[in-house]
Write a protein that holds these residues in place. Structure first.
Motif, PDB file in Angstrom:
ATOM      1  N   VAL A  93      -1.136   9.238  -6.037  1.00 44.55           N
ATOM      2  CA  VAL A  93      -0.080   8.621  -5.235  1.00 44.55           C
ATOM      3  C   VAL A  93       1.253   8.770  -5.964  1.00 44.55           C
ATOM      4  O   VAL A  93       2.263   9.156  -5.386  1.00 44.55           O
ATOM      5  N   VAL A 118      -0.419   8.183   0.881  1.00 41.98           N
ATOM      6  CA  VAL A 118      -1.318   7.080   1.238  1.00 41.98           C
ATOM      7  C   VAL A 118      -1.699   7.136   2.720  1.00 41.98           C
ATOM      8  O   VAL A 118      -2.864   6.968   3.090  1.00 41.98           O
ATOM      9  N   LEU A 160       4.307   2.245  -1.699  1.00 43.82           N
ATOM     10  CA  LEU A 160       2.973   2.534  -1.152  1.00 43.82           C
ATOM     11  C   LEU A 160       2.945   2.584   0.364  1.00 43.82           C
ATOM     12  O   LEU A 160       2.194   3.365   0.947  1.00 43.82           O
ATOM     13  N   ALA A 176      -4.232  14.835  -0.424  1.00 39.19           N
ATOM     14  CA  ALA A 176      -4.711  13.562   0.119  1.00 39.19           C
ATOM     15  C   ALA A 176      -6.095  13.732   0.728  1.00 39.19           C
ATOM     16  O   ALA A 176      -6.964  12.869   0.579  1.00 39.19           O
TER      17      ALA A 176
END
Ligand code: PHE
Length: 446
Positions: free
Chosen positions: A34, A43, A205, A221
Motif C-alpha cells: 500500500v 486498497v 488508505l 493489487a
C-alpha cells in the motif's frame, strides 16, 4: 480417507484456512505494498479483487479438494478421470506445488527476520528510536550470515510441522493462537491511532485517489489479493481435502475472506499512524517497512518490550501457519506418489527451499547489484510467483469449475442457496476469469 485425517469440527477448517491466509501477507506485505503503490487506489483494487476473484476461486479450490480428498495434484487427476477431461489438468496442481516451494523460499527469509525480532530489544534512553530502528534493519539485512541463520531456523520449524502431518500438527494449535493474534493486532492498531497520525492514515488508505491507479498498481493489487488469500497454488485445495463432509462452503469462504481482509486493514492502521508521525520513517520503504516501524511504536509504549516480544512471537506463529500450507501441496503429492515417509520428503524439500532462499538473502547484500530485467533475485521471484504463477493457477481453477465441469457438480458441492449461487456462478464464469486474464496479460507484457 480415514477419519483421523478429517478436521475435527467445522471451525477447525476455517481456522486452518484462515491460518494459511493470515500471515506475513497481511501484516508485512500489505502495508508496504500500500505504501509503495499510492495508498487508496491500491486498497480499492485490492478489495475489489478479493471479492470478485478471491471468493469464487477460493470456493472452487475447496470443492475440488473436497471432491478429490487427496493432494491437489491427485485431486485434479481424479476429477479429470471421473469427468473424462483432458489429463493435463493435473499440471495445474504441479504448477501450484512449485509456486508454493518458490514462495516459501523467500517467505521464510522474512518470517525468519520476524522471528529474530522477538529478541530485538531496543536499549533504553534512545534519542531517536526511528533512526535506531532503520539503522538496525539495514545492518541486519547487510549480514548474509544472520539472515541465513534465521531463514534456516524458520525452514526447520516449517518442515518439522509438515513432517508431523498438517492435521495433527496444526489442527489444535491454531484454534487458540489465532484468536490471541487478532486481539493483539487490534490493540496495537488502537494504540498507534492514539499516539500517531490517524487522520493522515485514514485519508491515505481510504480517500479515493484514482490518479495513482496505474496498470502496475492494478497488477500488484491483484497479485496481493491472491497471495494474501493463499489462492491459486493449491494451499486451500490441499486443506479442502480434509474438510468435514457437511460443512457449508459458502459461509466458510466468506468468514475466511472477511477475516483476512480485516487483519490486513488493521495492520495498515497499526503501521501508518507511526510512519506519518515520524519523519525518519519512509512510507515507501518496501519490505523493511514493518520492521522499521513497529519497534518504534513498541518503544514508546509502557511495557513495550514485553509487547514487542509477544507480538513477534505471534507474528512468527501466524507466518508458520501460512508457511506450512505452502509446503503441504508438494509434500502430500510426493507422499502419495512415492509412498515415502513424510519426514524424509520434507527434509529433501526443505533443503531445496533453503538453497533457493539464499538467492533472496543475497538480494539484500552481496547480490544486490545482480539484476535480470531490472529485478534482483527476490523481486524477480516475488513477481513471478505473485503476479504470474498465482493468477495463472487461479485462472485455470476458475476455468475448470466455471466452464469445464458440469454446473451440477458446482451446485452439489457448493451447496449454497439458489439466490446466492446465481451471482457466484456468473462472477466465476465471466468476471473473475476476465479480471484474472487482464492481470495476467498486464503482468506478462508490461
Ligand atoms: N497467505 C499467506 C500470507 O498472507 C501466504 C501464502 C500465499 C500462503 C500462498 C499460502 C499460499 O501470509
Amino acid at each position: 480417507m480415514s477419519n483421523s485425517k478429517i478436521w475435527k469440527g467445522n471451525s477447525t477448517f476455517i481456522l486452518a484456512a484462515a491460518g494459511s491466509a493470515v500471515g506475513l501477507g497481511n501484516i508485512w506485505k500489505f502495508p508496504y505494498m500500500v505504501g509503495s503503490n499510492g495508498g487508496s487506489a491500491f486498497v480499492i483494487v485490492y478489495l475489489f479483487c478479493i471479492l470478485i476473484i478471491g471468493l469464487p476461486v477460493m470456493a472452487s479450490e475447496i470443492i475440488i479438494g473436497k471432491y478429490g480428498r487427496k493432494s491437489p495434484i491427485n485431486s485434479l487427476k481424479k476429477i479429470s478421470i471421473d469427468f473424462q477431461l483432458n489429463k493435463g489438468w493435473k499440471y495445474l496442481g504441479v504448477l501450484g506445488a512449485f509456486a508454493g516451494v518458490l514462495i516459501l523460499s523467500y517467505y521464510s527469509v522474512f518470517a525468519g527476520i520476524a522471528f529474530s525480532y522477538v529478541f530485538n530489544i531496543f536499549p533504553s534512553g534512545l534519542e531517536n528510536p526511528s533512526k535506531y530502528s532503520t539503522n538496525y534493519f539495514s545492518s541486519f539485512a547487510a549480514s548474509p550470515l544472520k539472515l541465513i541463520l534465521w531463514h534456516s531456523i524458520f525452514i526447520i520449524f516449517t518442515c518439522f510441522i509438515v513432517g508431523y502431518g498438517v492435521v495433527k500438527g496444526i489442527g489444535r494449535s491454531v484454534s487458540f493462537l489465532m484468536p490471541i493474534f487478532f486481539i493483539f493486532i487490534i490493540m496495537i492498531a488502537i494504540y498507534s491511532s492514539l499516539i500517531g497520525d490517524i487522520d493522515s492514515t485514514l485519508f491515505f488508505l481510504f480517500n479515493p485517489n484514482f490518479s495513482a491507479l496505474t496498470p502496475q498498481v492494478i497488477v500488484s493489487a491483484m497479485g496481493q489479493a491472491f497471495f494474501s488469500l493463499s489462492i491459486g497454488m493449491g494451499a486451500i485445495m490441499a486443506y479442502g481435502a480434509y474438510i468435514p463432509e457437511n460443512q457449508l462452503i459458502g459461509k466458510t469462504v466468506l468468514s475466511i475472506i472477511l477475516l483476512d481482509t480485516f487483519v490486513a486493514l488493521i495492520a495498515g492502521i497499526a503501521i501508518f499512524p507511526i510512519v506519518f508521525s515520524n519523519s525518519d520513517l519512509m512510507i515507501n520503504a518496501g519490505p523493511s517497512l514493518i520492521f522499521e516501524t513497529l519497534p518504534v511504536a513498541f518503544y514508546s509504549l509502557p511495557f513495550g518490550n514485553i509487547f514487542s516480544v509477544l507480538f513477534f512471537v505471534l507474528l512468527s506463529i501466524a507466518a508458520l501457519s501460512s508457511s506450512i500450507s505452502l509446503l503441504e501441496p508438494f509434500t502430500a503429492w510426493m507422499e502419495e506418489k512415492f509412498k515415502t515417509e513424510r519426514r524424509i520428503i520434507v527434509c529433501i524439500l526443505g533443503l531445496l527451499i533453503w538453497v533457493i532462499g539464499l538467492g533472496s538473502i543475497f538480494s539484500f547484500n552481496i547480490g544486490q547489484e545482480i539484476k535480470f530485467f531490472g529485478f534482483n533475485f527476490l523481486e524477480g521471484l516475488d513477481y513471478l510467483t505473485n503476479n504470474i504463477m498465482l493468477p495463472m493457477g487461479g485462472f485455470f481453477i476458475a476455468l475448470l469449475t466455471g466452464w469445464v465441469l458440469p454446473k451440477s457438480f458446482l451446485i452439489k458441492y457448493l451447496n449454497i442457496k439458489k439466490s446466492l449461487f446465481k451471482p457466484l456462478y456468473f462472477s466465476l464464469r465471466y468476471i473473475s476469469i476476465g479480471a484474472i486474464l487482464l492481470i495476467f496479460l498486464y503482468s506478462a507484457f508490461l
